[in-house]
Write a protein that holds these residues in place. Structure first.
Motif, PDB file in Angstrom:
ATOM      1  N   GLY A 231     -29.557   5.714 -41.466  1.00 18.86           N
ATOM      2  CA  GLY A 231     -30.878   5.764 -42.093  1.00 18.86           C
ATOM      3  C   GLY A 231     -31.267   7.180 -42.481  1.00 18.86           C
TER       4      GLY A 231
ATOM      5  N   THR B 134     -34.030   2.864 -53.523  1.00 21.30           N
ATOM      6  CA  THR B 134     -33.335   2.023 -52.545  1.00 21.30           C
ATOM      7  C   THR B 134     -32.945   2.804 -51.297  1.00 21.30           C
ATOM      8  OG1 THR B 134     -32.474   0.726 -54.385  1.00 21.30           O
ATOM      9  CG2 THR B 134     -31.399   0.435 -52.247  1.00 21.30           C
TER      10      THR B 134
ATOM     11  N   LEU C 155     -35.902   3.655 -44.277  1.00 21.97           N
ATOM     12  CA  LEU C 155     -37.101   3.192 -43.570  1.00 21.97           C
ATOM     13  C   LEU C 155     -36.902   1.862 -42.854  1.00 21.97           C
ATOM     14  CD1 LEU C 155     -40.060   4.210 -45.890  1.00 21.97           C
ATOM     15  CD2 LEU C 155     -39.376   5.177 -43.696  1.00 21.97           C
ATOM     16  N   VAL C 156     -35.818   1.163 -43.145  1.00 16.38           N
ATOM     17  CA  VAL C 156     -35.508  -0.069 -42.419  1.00 16.38           C
ATOM     18  C   VAL C 156     -34.607   0.254 -41.225  1.00 16.38           C
ATOM     19  CG1 VAL C 156     -34.270  -2.270 -42.545  1.00 16.38           C
ATOM     20  CG2 VAL C 156     -35.843  -1.613 -44.375  1.00 16.38           C
ATOM     21  N   LEU C 157     -33.563   1.062 -41.469  1.00 11.09           N
ATOM     22  CA  LEU C 157     -32.581   1.341 -40.414  1.00 11.09           C
ATOM     23  C   LEU C 157     -33.145   2.189 -39.273  1.00 11.09           C
ATOM     24  CD1 LEU C 157     -29.282   2.037 -42.410  1.00 11.09           C
ATOM     25  CD2 LEU C 157     -30.027  -0.077 -41.313  1.00 11.09           C
ATOM     26  N   CYS C 158     -33.944   3.204 -39.599  1.00 11.09           N
ATOM     27  CA  CYS C 158     -34.407   4.133 -38.557  1.00 11.09           C
ATOM     28  C   CYS C 158     -35.341   3.507 -37.519  1.00 11.09           C
ATOM     29  CB  CYS C 158     -35.008   5.381 -39.183  1.00 11.09           C
ATOM     30  SG  CYS C 158     -33.714   6.417 -39.927  1.00 11.09           S
ATOM     31  N   PRO C 159     -36.327   2.686 -37.906  1.00  7.45           N
ATOM     32  CA  PRO C 159     -37.133   2.024 -36.869  1.00  7.45           C
ATOM     33  C   PRO C 159     -36.300   1.046 -36.026  1.00  7.45           C
ATOM     34  CG  PRO C 159     -38.299   2.003 -38.956  1.00  7.45           C
ATOM     35  CD  PRO C 159     -36.909   2.489 -39.244  1.00  7.45           C
ATOM     36  N   CYS C 160     -35.322   0.382 -36.652  1.00  6.94           N
ATOM     37  CA  CYS C 160     -34.432  -0.502 -35.883  1.00  6.94           C
ATOM     38  C   CYS C 160     -33.640   0.330 -34.880  1.00  6.94           C
ATOM     39  CB  CYS C 160     -33.469  -1.249 -36.805  1.00  6.94           C
ATOM     40  SG  CYS C 160     -34.289  -2.436 -37.880  1.00  6.94           S
TER      41      CYS C 160
ATOM     42  N   CYS D 200     -45.340   4.629 -51.176  1.00  9.33           N
ATOM     43  CA  CYS D 200     -46.158   3.468 -50.800  1.00  9.33           C
ATOM     44  C   CYS D 200     -47.585   3.539 -51.356  1.00  9.33           C
ATOM     45  CB  CYS D 200     -46.187   3.244 -49.298  1.00  9.33           C
ATOM     46  SG  CYS D 200     -44.547   2.965 -48.629  1.00  9.33           S
TER      47      CYS D 200
ATOM     48  N   ILE E 185     -35.781   3.032 -48.940  1.00 11.38           N
ATOM     49  CA  ILE E 185     -36.047   1.744 -48.282  1.00 11.38           C
ATOM     50  C   ILE E 185     -35.022   1.514 -47.164  1.00 11.38           C
ATOM     51  CG2 ILE E 185     -36.083  -0.760 -48.599  1.00 11.38           C
ATOM     52  CD1 ILE E 185     -37.152  -0.185 -51.475  1.00 11.38           C
ATOM     53  N   VAL E 186     -33.754   1.786 -47.465  1.00  8.75           N
ATOM     54  CA  VAL E 186     -32.693   1.637 -46.459  1.00  8.75           C
ATOM     55  C   VAL E 186     -33.003   2.510 -45.242  1.00  8.75           C
ATOM     56  CG1 VAL E 186     -30.261   2.142 -45.979  1.00  8.75           C
ATOM     57  CG2 VAL E 186     -30.886   0.939 -48.071  1.00  8.75           C
TER      58      VAL E 186
END
Length: 189
Positions: free
Chosen positions: A174, A9, A15-20, A109, A12-13
């Protein structure tokens, strides 16, 4: 005991927060609105100056006519917080991209197990990237009312500065999430 096929998790957190965070920081870096100057003496009441770290734009609110590339008559761009932001914000963006590439290699992945050490290193790079963009945003905010502006005008924080703050915080969170991969890495040793 079979290895789990799920991505942790925390990864995943991260990899979601950093591109945002990257998108927000990029917008904050490029958009010329770190500060808005309004109620400028000897100007129409609906004229607003939007000052960024690269450009100054003038907008007439009643017609939405916008003209960028305004002359810097007060030496705004020569101020240290602006000068520092011009260097640290792009550096932060490059580090963020580098961190995301390393994170993509570390978070599995396409392989059975994530590479925890690589993901942890990516987390450190992304955390540093967030600090590098948070520093100029914080300094600029601290100096916002001290930076040169026409006497008697009203100064407010612009949306680019807010986006830079939010992006920096997302990158830091992130990055920290990805550094949790070091825990798993150490457990395996």
């Amino acid at each position: 005991h079979l290895p789990s096929m799920r991505t942790p998790t925390a990864m995943i957190v991260g990899l979601v927060l950093c591109p945002c965070g990257l998108l927000l920081t990029l917008t904050g870096t490029l958009a010329p609105n770190w500060r808005q100057v309004s109620h400028i003496p000897d100007q129409s009441i609906d004229i607003i100056l939007e000052q960024g770290i690269w450009d100054i734009c003038q907008e007439q609110q009643s017609t939405h006519n916008r003209l960028c590339g305004q002359a810097d008559e007060l030496g705004y761009f020569e101020q240290v917080p602006v000068w520092v932001a011009q260097r640290l914000m792009p550096t932060s963006l490059v580090l963020n991209l580098l961190g995301l590439v390393v994170a993509a290699l570390g978070v599995r992945c396409w392989q059975k197990e994530p590479r925890h050490l690589l993901a942890g290193v990516a987390g450190l790079v992304l955390f540093l990237s967030g600090l590098l963009s948070l520093t100029p945003a914080s300094w600029y905010t601290h100096e916002l009312w001290a930076l040169p502006a026409p006497a008697g005008s009203t100064l407010v924080v612009g949306y680019s500065l807010v986006l830079s703050y939010l992006g920096s915080c997302l990158e830091i969170l992130g990055g920290l999430a990805l550094t949790l991969s070091f825990h798993r890495c150490c457990k395996e040793r």
